[in-house]
Design a protein around this motif. Structure first.
Motif, PDB file in Angstrom:
ATOM      1  N   SER A   5      -8.591  37.409  24.143  1.00  0.00           N
ATOM      2  CA  SER A   5      -8.035  38.525  24.896  1.00  0.00           C
ATOM      3  C   SER A   5      -7.599  38.036  26.272  1.00  0.00           C
ATOM      4  CB  SER A   5      -9.093  39.614  25.027  1.00  0.00           C
ATOM      5  OG  SER A   5      -8.586  40.701  25.764  1.00  0.00           O
ATOM      6  N   ALA A  14      -5.498  48.198  31.017  1.00  0.00           N
ATOM      7  CA  ALA A  14      -5.205  48.953  29.797  1.00  0.00           C
ATOM      8  C   ALA A  14      -5.700  50.388  29.975  1.00  0.00           C
ATOM      9  CB  ALA A  14      -5.885  48.290  28.608  1.00  0.00           C
ATOM     10  N   TYR A  18      -7.486  48.625  24.206  1.00  0.00           N
ATOM     11  CA  TYR A  18      -6.645  47.508  23.815  1.00  0.00           C
ATOM     12  C   TYR A  18      -6.627  46.485  24.945  1.00  0.00           C
ATOM     13  CZ  TYR A  18      -3.161  50.030  26.629  1.00  0.00           C
ATOM     14  OH  TYR A  18      -2.503  50.691  27.637  1.00  0.00           O
ATOM     15  N   SER A  19      -6.158  45.296  24.641  1.00  0.00           N
ATOM     16  CA  SER A  19      -6.043  44.214  25.614  1.00  0.00           C
ATOM     17  C   SER A  19      -4.648  44.198  26.214  1.00  0.00           C
ATOM     18  CB  SER A  19      -6.294  42.866  24.930  1.00  0.00           C
ATOM     19  OG  SER A  19      -7.575  42.817  24.356  1.00  0.00           O
ATOM     20  N   GLN A  20      -4.516  43.656  27.423  1.00  0.00           N
ATOM     21  CA  GLN A  20      -3.186  43.477  28.003  1.00  0.00           C
ATOM     22  C   GLN A  20      -2.361  42.544  27.125  1.00  0.00           C
ATOM     23  OE1 GLN A  20      -4.474  42.038  31.831  1.00  0.00           O
ATOM     24  NE2 GLN A  20      -3.976  43.973  32.832  1.00  0.00           N
ATOM     25  N   ALA A  21      -3.024  41.576  26.536  1.00  0.00           N
ATOM     26  CA  ALA A  21      -2.395  40.671  25.571  1.00  0.00           C
ATOM     27  C   ALA A  21      -3.496  40.017  24.755  1.00  0.00           C
ATOM     28  CB  ALA A  21      -1.553  39.605  26.267  1.00  0.00           C
ATOM     29  N   TYR A  29       0.813  37.798  22.298  1.00  0.00           N
ATOM     30  CA  TYR A  29       1.298  39.132  21.923  1.00  0.00           C
ATOM     31  C   TYR A  29       0.890  40.080  23.039  1.00  0.00           C
ATOM     32  CZ  TYR A  29       1.421  36.995  17.270  1.00  0.00           C
ATOM     33  OH  TYR A  29       1.663  36.154  16.198  1.00  0.00           O
ATOM     34  N   THR A  30       1.843  40.554  23.836  1.00  0.00           N
ATOM     35  CA  THR A  30       1.481  41.478  24.906  1.00  0.00           C
ATOM     36  C   THR A  30       1.467  42.906  24.392  1.00  0.00           C
ATOM     37  OG1 THR A  30       3.689  42.004  25.767  1.00  0.00           O
ATOM     38  CG2 THR A  30       2.629  39.991  26.611  1.00  0.00           C
ATOM     39  N   SER A  31       0.652  43.701  25.019  1.00  0.00           N
ATOM     40  CA  SER A  31       0.732  45.144  24.810  1.00  0.00           C
ATOM     41  C   SER A  31       1.926  45.643  25.610  1.00  0.00           C
ATOM     42  CB  SER A  31      -0.543  45.821  25.307  1.00  0.00           C
ATOM     43  OG  SER A  31      -1.631  45.453  24.495  1.00  0.00           O
ATOM     44  N   GLN A  33       3.984  47.159  28.381  1.00  0.00           N
ATOM     45  CA  GLN A  33       3.754  47.298  29.816  1.00  0.00           C
ATOM     46  C   GLN A  33       4.630  48.410  30.363  1.00  0.00           C
ATOM     47  OE1 GLN A  33       1.411  45.466  31.691  1.00  0.00           O
ATOM     48  NE2 GLN A  33       0.797  44.967  29.607  1.00  0.00           N
ATOM     49  N   GLU A 120       7.225  45.266  25.428  1.00  0.00           N
ATOM     50  CA  GLU A 120       6.216  44.353  24.877  1.00  0.00           C
ATOM     51  C   GLU A 120       6.940  43.097  24.437  1.00  0.00           C
ATOM     52  OE1 GLU A 120       4.577  46.619  21.589  1.00  0.00           O
ATOM     53  OE2 GLU A 120       6.005  45.737  20.213  1.00  0.00           O
TER      54      GLU A 120
END
Length: 129
Positions: A5, A14, A18-21, A29-31, A33, A120
């Motif tokens: 993470s 967040a 979920y994780s920022q990425a 893999y980014t979430s 933004q 993302e």
């Protein structure tokens, strides 16, 4: 599978479970933004300013993950209004260099925090090429 993470104070925390990425086997893999300033947690005004803040947040998450915008292979843009596409596209183009990543742009009925734009990305870690 090697999965970790990513978290940085340089991007908004967040707003859910979920994780920022997440980095898996050298791929970031980014979430999505949003245009939230990580210091004030306030949304930037207007789609142009939100797009700049979104991409700054993406940059911060990628940096923490050991990557940067030059390593992005796929971007997905979510727009509250497709009429904003040309403005978002102009800002987006100022952050990326050729060869540009592949990209999708999708109009959605609503975004978290009533944002106008969300992005993302999928990128490679710099040391895993």
């Amino acid at each position: 599978m090697n999965k970790k993470s990513v978290y940085t104070k340089e991007a908004p925390e967040a707003i859910g479970p979920y994780s920022q990425a997440v980095v898996v086997n050298g791929v970031v893999y980014t979430s999505g933004q949003l245009g939230l300033d990580p210091n004030t947690v306030e949304m930037a005004d207007g789609v142009v300013n939100q797009t700049h803040q979104v991409l700054k947040n993406v940059q911060a998450v990628l940096k923490e993950a050991g990557s940067d915008l030059n390593e992005v292979v796929k971007a997905t843009i979510f727009l509250n209004d497709m009429n904003d596409f040309s403005q978002v596209n102009e800002v987006y183009a100022s952050y990326f260099e050729k060869p540009y990543p592949s990209r999708s742009a999708i109009e959605v009925s609503r975004l978290p925090k009533d944002a106008l734009v969300e992005v993302e990305v999928i990128a490679l870690e710099k040391d895993n090429q």
